[in-house]
Scaffold this motif. Sequence first.
Motif, PDB file in Angstrom:
ATOM      1  N   UNK A  79       4.922  -8.683  -4.818  1.00  0.00           N
ATOM      2  CA  UNK A  79       4.024  -8.661  -5.983  1.00  0.00           C
ATOM      3  C   UNK A  79       2.658  -8.618  -5.502  1.00  0.00           C
ATOM      4  N   UNK A  80       2.311  -9.541  -4.738  1.00  0.00           N
ATOM      5  CA  UNK A  80       0.721  -9.596  -4.367  1.00  0.00           C
ATOM      6  C   UNK A  80       0.408  -8.384  -3.507  1.00  0.00           C
ATOM      7  N   UNK A  81       1.503  -7.981  -2.674  1.00  0.00           N
ATOM      8  CA  UNK A  81       1.041  -6.880  -1.640  1.00  0.00           C
ATOM      9  C   UNK A  81       1.085  -5.618  -2.416  1.00  0.00           C
ATOM     10  N   UNK A  82       1.876  -5.416  -3.524  1.00  0.00           N
ATOM     11  CA  UNK A  82       1.644  -4.336  -4.641  1.00  0.00           C
ATOM     12  C   UNK A  82       0.344  -4.084  -5.115  1.00  0.00           C
ATOM     13  N   UNK A  83      -0.064  -5.207  -5.721  1.00  0.00           N
ATOM     14  CA  UNK A  83      -1.158  -5.174  -6.362  1.00  0.00           C
ATOM     15  C   UNK A  83      -2.702  -4.971  -5.358  1.00  0.00           C
ATOM     16  N   UNK A  84      -2.227  -5.385  -4.307  1.00  0.00           N
ATOM     17  CA  UNK A  84      -3.502  -4.936  -3.349  1.00  0.00           C
ATOM     18  C   UNK A  84      -3.587  -3.748  -2.748  1.00  0.00           C
ATOM     19  N   UNK A  85      -2.451  -2.901  -3.030  1.00  0.00           N
ATOM     20  CA  UNK A  85      -2.413  -1.483  -2.470  1.00  0.00           C
ATOM     21  C   UNK A  85      -3.331  -0.381  -3.203  1.00  0.00           C
ATOM     22  N   UNK A  86      -3.667   0.579  -2.445  1.00  0.00           N
ATOM     23  CA  UNK A  86      -4.516   1.460  -3.002  1.00  0.00           C
ATOM     24  C   UNK A  86      -3.294   2.472  -4.123  1.00  0.00           C
ATOM     25  N   UNK A 112       0.607  -2.989 -14.150  1.00  0.00           N
ATOM     26  CA  UNK A 112      -0.578  -3.488 -14.751  1.00  0.00           C
ATOM     27  C   UNK A 112      -1.047  -4.983 -14.518  1.00  0.00           C
ATOM     28  N   UNK A 113      -0.010  -5.537 -13.635  1.00  0.00           N
ATOM     29  CA  UNK A 113      -0.230  -6.934 -13.458  1.00  0.00           C
ATOM     30  C   UNK A 113      -1.250  -7.210 -12.525  1.00  0.00           C
ATOM     31  N   UNK A 119       0.749 -16.106 -14.398  1.00  0.00           N
ATOM     32  CA  UNK A 119       2.087 -15.901 -13.542  1.00  0.00           C
ATOM     33  C   UNK A 119       2.572 -14.549 -14.419  1.00  0.00           C
ATOM     34  N   UNK A 120       3.343 -13.996 -13.640  1.00  0.00           N
ATOM     35  CA  UNK A 120       3.947 -12.580 -13.737  1.00  0.00           C
ATOM     36  C   UNK A 120       4.654 -12.684 -14.944  1.00  0.00           C
ATOM     37  N   UNK A 121       5.702 -13.698 -15.274  1.00  0.00           N
ATOM     38  CA  UNK A 121       6.503 -13.761 -16.262  1.00  0.00           C
ATOM     39  C   UNK A 121       5.795 -13.826 -17.454  1.00  0.00           C
TER      40      UNK A 121
END
Length: 265
Positions: free
Chosen positions: A25-32, A84-85, A92-94
Amino acid sequence: MTQTHLAGWTRRADNTGYAHLTPSLVEFGALAADDPCRHRLRDELVTGFLPIAQHVAQRFANRGEPYDDLLQVATVGLINAVDRFDADRGADFLSFAVPTVMGEVRRHFRDTGWSVRVPRRLKELHLSIAAATADMAQRIGRAPTPRELAARLELPVEDIYAGLEAGAGYRSRSLDEVLGPDEDTKSMGDRIGVEDKALAGVEYHETLKPLLARLPDRERRILLLRFYGNLTQSQIAEQIGLSQMHVSRLLTKTLTLLREAMIEE
């Protein structure tokens, strides 16, 4: 995302059984936005968090919509939540995903579940009443009264009646729908109304009308006196000036002619 935020979020996620998804989740949010890895990570996250969508879909499953349809809608809401998170905000995501998924399902009910046009305010009111009814019924062991619902939702009781009445416009049911699991269970259409035996009389009357018009005056009069005037053959004979036997023969002949004419028609 700072190490402090990541550590705190990981502890909260670990309590819900989703800690293993935190790195993705953290990696996904950091990707372009155009990074090719986003598609793979999104699929991984949506699959991992799918129980959230399943839980929300199950919660709304007894409100007239098929579970599979609700699960599809809830999954769309889950995808939106993943996209969108923002982990940097510290939430937290939940806490973010559950309201997002539930909002998507509620919009589905509000926008597509009504068979007649109902004002949006009444749609939302009806859904609020349905949710409150389900919750209160579990707590008190029976269906709540309109006044109890009004107290729970802090609304005038007149609004509760309006919301309940609006529910009549939600999801009309097919007349071919079978109401029970038994093989001999009738459909809804078979249970509505009763057979009107007078309809057959109307049909016969409309069929006979032109045939009666073609009869000679005497035969037509005898027929009308017998079946519409409810006179006996003797009474008819007295009025017409014929013998009872003659009236009987004329009636038999006329009825035979009418029967044959109706068959031909």
